[in-house]
Design an enzyme around this catalytic site. Structure first.
Site, mmCIF file in Angstrom:
data_model
loop_
_atom_site.group_PDB
_atom_site.id
_atom_site.type_symbol
_atom_site.label_atom_id
_atom_site.label_comp_id
_atom_site.label_asym_id
_atom_site.label_seq_id
_atom_site.Cartn_x
_atom_site.Cartn_y
_atom_site.Cartn_z
ATOM 1 N N SER A 119 -9.145 0.499 7.502
ATOM 2 C CA SER A 119 -8.877 -0.162 8.762
ATOM 3 C C SER A 119 -7.768 -0.960 8.588
ATOM 4 O O SER A 119 -7.442 -1.933 9.472
ATOM 5 C CB SER A 119 -10.230 -1.319 8.782
ATOM 6 O OG SER A 119 -10.176 -2.214 7.906
ATOM 7 N N LYS B 199 1.033 -1.238 0.014
ATOM 8 C CA LYS B 199 -0.054 0.095 -0.151
ATOM 9 C C LYS B 199 0.753 1.164 0.072
ATOM 10 O O LYS B 199 0.331 2.286 -0.585
ATOM 11 C CB LYS B 199 -1.085 -0.120 1.344
ATOM 12 C CG LYS B 199 -1.985 -0.938 1.246
ATOM 13 C CD LYS B 199 -3.186 -0.461 0.297
ATOM 14 C CE LYS B 199 -4.307 -1.350 0.639
ATOM 15 N NZ LYS B 199 -5.441 -0.755 -0.345
#
Lengths: 332, 332
Positions: free
Chosen positions: B87, B62
């Site tokens: 999350s 990410k």
């Protein structure tokens, strides 16, 4: 620039034997990656380069030495296979190297060895022979196997081919980080640190080499302080791979060429192990975290000789550890 | 040879935008290593190449997308910082990329998020704002932060800069294994698989791309079967990073260019996770093991299109997982 042995000392390996080992084993081993982490650099105040030998075949650096040793023997010599005694990574390494060469291996394992290491030997096709846990029983059993089978004994560290094989870690590390100032290496029987020291100090004598040792198995630190090999009556550490004593081939290198030995306590080892999992994301066995524990210790930080030590290599020696508690928790 | 979009379809990224992303983020990311294991090759009957993005900064791929996204904004645009809701790993990635650029980050995290992922955001200096666990509450809270602060919203996957950033995984993988036949990629919102597919199929259209998805979160498989985005009412999987639905920018790539979607059950995921720890020696989160689970599944082995698929890349997407049970057991 060759290392000048002190006095008439001739060491068990040299840059030539280590380079020969590299040529011999390179087609068979993994060139292990270097890992780094800004978080750990900040914690230590240095640039840390982790040589991840836990990703080596058999999950430890031991495969290098076993491989070099077994490939150095001729077909006649290995006709009856190889034998060793080991409670740990050398066991799996010999079984794997023997399988690769297509010869039988007989592995004497003390009855108290970690289950995961026994499993590795079986996975690689080694024949497991259990002994009692004392060194006497291990040696006796291995000798009996040798006499019965004619298998060649492969010592876990006190062997020139093993030392040369382990030295290839040093050659690789220097190729990957030529600007290295120091290397920190967990010490047990001394095969790994001897090989790496002879390799890197032959290429660049100014590189510092530090051994890292658990306080509960501090025979190398005591040996270095006393000037002769000291053996301990009692050993007490979570680092199950660091329980051996120095041999007559590894001791001279530790005595003459290893700059210092940093001891760490059990809490420091567990904390470093946690950092390896949580920050580096590598599965290491406790012994493999001892190098990082040493670099993060006050002893290392306050050691005057490390004031200008910026780029530090750390060997993550192996990754064979029992994680069943983790799987039990998931399956609940 | 460029990809020909089906009909008038224009995809969110292309080889040019992905190569630009690579140039932009390369000084800031880790080039992650490839791992391999003979044991896992034997198990799967293929040559597996594991791209270890768990060693990426922030411990997941990410960071590539977040970094590309934040570095693509000009100084005026990022003057008030960035905001996102997540999350998981995107949360830490945005916080880390913002810290690197020296701007504030506001991270909306649902109250049921894993503790280790919240810890990462705080470690990287992100300001944590808790929301309820529903997507509505997350979006509402993030929007409120945006209005109050003027921070730019960084979407976790439905964003061309994010998709281009994730695509750099594909470029690196092809550099490392040019002879790749297929890549297997865990799918959630589709940012990673879109970027990688657009990258590798532009370079070599014959490379197969398979998505790997938990049966308990099989919205991508249902979408592909139905020909339109399907959202699930209920999601039930240990793979906490694979709970998002496809977006309008990622769906066309999945629809047109992803060869197939392999679903795996929870037992297969846990078994693959165990193999990652015990054989590869890497700490992965459950989502990251879903690619290996797919390759080892009967569905993949029996898939006619994989008969001649020999060299398979698998993306180990991330390593953020709570291991406290392990440390509790050691400290006992």
């Amino acid at each position: 620039m060759p290392i000048l042995p002190k006095g008439n000392q001739v060491y068990a390996a040299d840059l030539v034997s280590i380079r020969e080992a590299q040529i011999r084993i390179n087609p068979h081993i993994h060139k292990t990656p270097l890992l780094s982490s800004q978080t750990l650099n900040n914690l230590s105040g240095r640039n840390l380069f982790f040589k991840a030998e836990c990703f080596q075949k058999g999950a430890s650096f031991k495969f290098r030495g076993a491989c070099n040793s077994i490939l150095s023997l001729n077909d006649r010599q290995v006709g009856n296979g190889v034998v060793t005694h080991s409670s740990g990574n050398h066991a799996g390494a010999v079984a794997l190297a023997a399988k690769m060469r297509g010869i039988p291996s007989y592995i004497v394992i003390p009855e108290n060895a970690p289950e995961c290491k026994v499993k590795n030997v079986k996975r690689y096709g080694g024949q497991v022979i259990f002994s009692q846990s004392t060194m006497l029983s291990r040696e006796h059993t291995a000798n009996k196997v040798h006499q019965e089978t004619g298998a060649v004994f492969i010592h876990p560290y006190n062997d020139k081919h093993v030392i040369s094989g382990q030295g290839t870690v040093g050659l690789e590390l220097l190729e990957q980080v030529p600007e290295l100032d120091a290397i920190v290496i967990p010490i047990s029987g001394g095969g790994l640190i001897s090989g790496i020291t002879l390799a890197v100090k032959s290429i660049n004598p100014s590189i510092q080499v530090f051994a890292a040792e658990p306080e509960g198995a501090n025979d190398a630190a005591l040996s270095k302080a006393k000037g002769e090999i000291v053996k301990l009556d009692e050993i007490n550490t979570i680092a199950d791979g660091l329980r051996a004593s120095l041999g007559d081939l590894t001791w001279p290198v530790v005595r003459d060429l290893v700059d210092d030995i940093i001891t760490v306590n059990e809490l420091e080892i567990i904390n470093a192990m946690k950092l390896c999992y949580e920050i580096l994301k590598v599965v290491v066995e406790p012994s493999a975290a001892v190098g990082l524990a040493a670099v993060l210790s006050e002893k290392f930080k306050c050691n005057a000789s490390t004031n200008s030590t910026k780029n530090v290599g750390i060997i993550l020696t192996g990754g064979n550890v029992d994680l069943s508690v983790l799987w039990d928790s998931i399956n609940k």
